[in-house]
Design a protein around this motif. Structure first.
Motif, short mmCIF file in Angstrom:
data_model
loop_
_atom_site.label_atom_id
_atom_site.label_comp_id
_atom_site.label_asym_id
_atom_site.label_seq_id
_atom_site.Cartn_x
_atom_site.Cartn_y
_atom_site.Cartn_z
N VAL A 44 27.43 42.92 45.32
CA VAL A 44 28.66 42.42 44.69
C VAL A 44 29.54 43.58 44.25
N TRP A 45 30.81 43.46 44.55
CA TRP A 45 31.79 44.50 44.22
C TRP A 45 31.90 44.68 42.70
N GLY A 46 31.88 45.91 42.22
CA GLY A 46 32.03 46.18 40.79
C GLY A 46 30.83 45.65 40.02
N ASP A 47 31.11 44.87 38.97
CA ASP A 47 30.07 44.23 38.16
C ASP A 47 30.09 42.73 38.44
N PRO A 48 28.93 42.14 38.77
CA PRO A 48 28.91 40.70 39.09
C PRO A 48 29.40 39.82 37.95
N ALA A 49 29.46 40.37 36.72
CA ALA A 49 29.85 39.54 35.57
C ALA A 49 31.36 39.42 35.41
N LEU A 50 32.13 40.14 36.20
CA LEU A 50 33.58 40.18 35.96
C LEU A 50 34.38 39.64 37.15
N TYR A 51 35.05 38.51 36.93
CA TYR A 51 35.89 37.89 37.97
C TYR A 51 35.23 37.91 39.34
N ASP A 52 33.99 37.44 39.36
CA ASP A 52 33.30 37.33 40.64
C ASP A 52 32.61 35.97 40.66
N SER A 53 32.65 35.30 41.81
CA SER A 53 32.13 33.93 41.86
C SER A 53 30.68 33.85 42.32
N VAL A 66 29.18 49.21 37.87
CA VAL A 66 30.36 49.79 37.23
C VAL A 66 31.57 48.97 37.68
N SER A 67 32.26 48.36 36.73
CA SER A 67 33.39 47.50 37.09
C SER A 67 34.63 48.34 37.36
N SER A 68 35.61 47.73 38.01
CA SER A 68 36.87 48.44 38.27
C SER A 68 37.57 48.75 36.94
N VAL A 125 44.63 43.89 33.19
CA VAL A 125 45.06 42.83 34.12
C VAL A 125 44.45 43.08 35.49
N MET A 126 43.79 42.02 36.01
CA MET A 126 43.19 42.09 37.34
C MET A 126 43.82 40.99 38.20
N LEU A 127 43.56 41.05 39.50
CA LEU A 127 43.99 40.00 40.41
C LEU A 127 45.49 39.69 40.27
N TRP A 130 47.74 52.41 35.43
CA TRP A 130 47.57 51.64 36.66
C TRP A 130 46.72 52.41 37.68
N GLY A 131 45.91 51.68 38.43
CA GLY A 131 45.14 52.32 39.49
C GLY A 131 44.92 51.39 40.67
N ALA A 132 45.03 51.94 41.88
CA ALA A 132 44.74 51.16 43.09
C ALA A 132 43.65 51.88 43.88
N TYR A 133 42.82 51.11 44.57
CA TYR A 133 41.71 51.65 45.38
C TYR A 133 40.91 52.67 44.56
N ILE A 134 40.68 52.37 43.29
CA ILE A 134 40.03 53.34 42.39
C ILE A 134 38.66 53.73 42.93
N GLY A 135 38.39 55.01 42.94
CA GLY A 135 37.08 55.51 43.37
C GLY A 135 36.96 55.74 44.87
N ILE A 140 45.42 45.62 49.38
CA ILE A 140 45.41 46.47 48.19
C ILE A 140 44.60 45.81 47.08
N MET A 141 43.93 46.64 46.28
CA MET A 141 43.26 46.14 45.07
C MET A 141 43.72 47.04 43.94
N ASP A 142 44.37 46.47 42.95
CA ASP A 142 44.82 47.29 41.82
C ASP A 142 44.54 46.59 40.49
N THR A 143 44.39 47.41 39.48
CA THR A 143 44.05 46.96 38.13
C THR A 143 44.87 47.81 37.17
N TYR A 144 45.24 47.24 36.02
CA TYR A 144 45.94 48.07 35.05
C TYR A 144 45.66 47.64 33.62
#
Ligand SMILES: C[S@@+](CC[C@H](N)C(=O)[O-])C[C@H]1O[C@@H](n2cnc3c(N)ncnc32)[C@H](O)[C@@H]1O
Length: 253
Positions: A107-116, A140-142, A183-185, A203-208, A240-244
């Motif tokens: 699972v991308w990032g942390d399964p506990a955060l905005y993941d189904s 490690v979450s985004s 803010v995500m998604l 703000w960050g996109a494609y972090i890591g 794109i995937m971005d978070t801020y």
């Protein structure tokens, strides 16, 4: 269920690697052309950490989600999509996993955060057609990756922080009593609504990943730059995937 971090292979924890090494079958859900990069990253992780042992990879196509459904139709569309995913998970577990074998969803990032994935696996269990047990390995979450890259914290001293979606930010603005909002998604750059307020953005996109882009500063100054960089990157990569993080002066309006 193994959280694998938000893009940097170095964010894979020792616990995640141990769990991967105890796995016989990996289930990957391919989200089509645009997300091929994300599947590649997962496969690279397996090749790096499981080079000396055999394992199987089962790839399935992710069902399309009806993103055209807006307003009150939003939730049923998400519900249908979850059920369609549950059908696929159920079939994969029933058909691809031997009686004593272990399967894993990366699972991308942390399964506990905005993941189904957690919710979907529970739905499969409740159906009762396949019996299984599972553990969750945090990742490690985004959100963690974003603030680390900006060398800032999530909350200020003894203050709350809220994590929300672009859609909710647009509808509700800053929540009562909260001046730090992650803010995500957000496909619509909702931060632009705060250009006239005393608000900073991190703000960050494609972090890591090698494509990572970071911008910070007052929204009024940073927003046009983010919009330009975001549009260029999206055009170039096709996704794109971005978070801020939005940070308002305490009590400021
Ligand atoms: C479905 S959520 C999954 C979040 C994931 N479980 C996590 O812990 O980060 C997808 C959202 O996460 C954020 N995201 C995930 N990876 C990211 C990355 N490498 N860079 C920036 N944002 C990312 C974006 O806001 C994206 O819209």
């Amino acid at each position: 269920m193994i959280g694998i971090g938000a893009g940097d292979p170095g964010q894979l924890t020792l616990q995640a690697v141990r769990a991967m090494r105890d796995t016989d079958v990996f289930f990957l859900l391919d989200k089509g052309e645009a997300k091929a990069d994300l599947t590649r990253l997962r496969r690279d992780m397996l090749e790096t950490h499981l080079a000396d042992r055999s394992y199987r990879v089962v790839e399935e196509r992710d069902p399309e989600r009806d993103r055209s459904a807006g307003g009150s139709a939003y939730s049923p569309a998400v519900g249908d999509w979850r059920s369609a995913r549950a059908d696929i998970y159920e079939r994969m577990i029933a058909q691809e996993l031997g009686e004593d074998e272990t399967g894993a969803f990366l699972v991308w990032g942390d399964p506990a955060l905005y993941d189904s994935t957690l919710g979907i696996l529970e739905e499969v269990r409740e159906r009762g057609t396949v019996a299984f047990d599972y553990d969750v390995v945090p990742g490690v979450s985004s959100v963690s990756a974003l603030v680390a890259r900006h060398r800032t914290g999530l909350n200020r001293v003894a203050r709350p922080v809220q994590i929300t979606t672009g859609r909710r930010l647009a509808e509700e603005g800053f929540p009562e009593g909260v001046d730090d909002v992650v803010v995500m998604l957000d496909a619509h750059q909702r931060f632009r609504a705060f250009a006239d307020e005393d608000v900073d953005i991190y703000w960050g996109a494609y972090i890591g990943t090698p494509d990572e882009i970071l911008v910070s500063g007052p929204v009024a100054e940073a927003a046009p730059r983010i919009e330009r960089l975001r549009a260029e990157a999206r055009e170039r990569k096709g996704w794109i995937m971005d978070t801020y993080l939005l940070r308002r002066s305490p009590g400021g309006r």
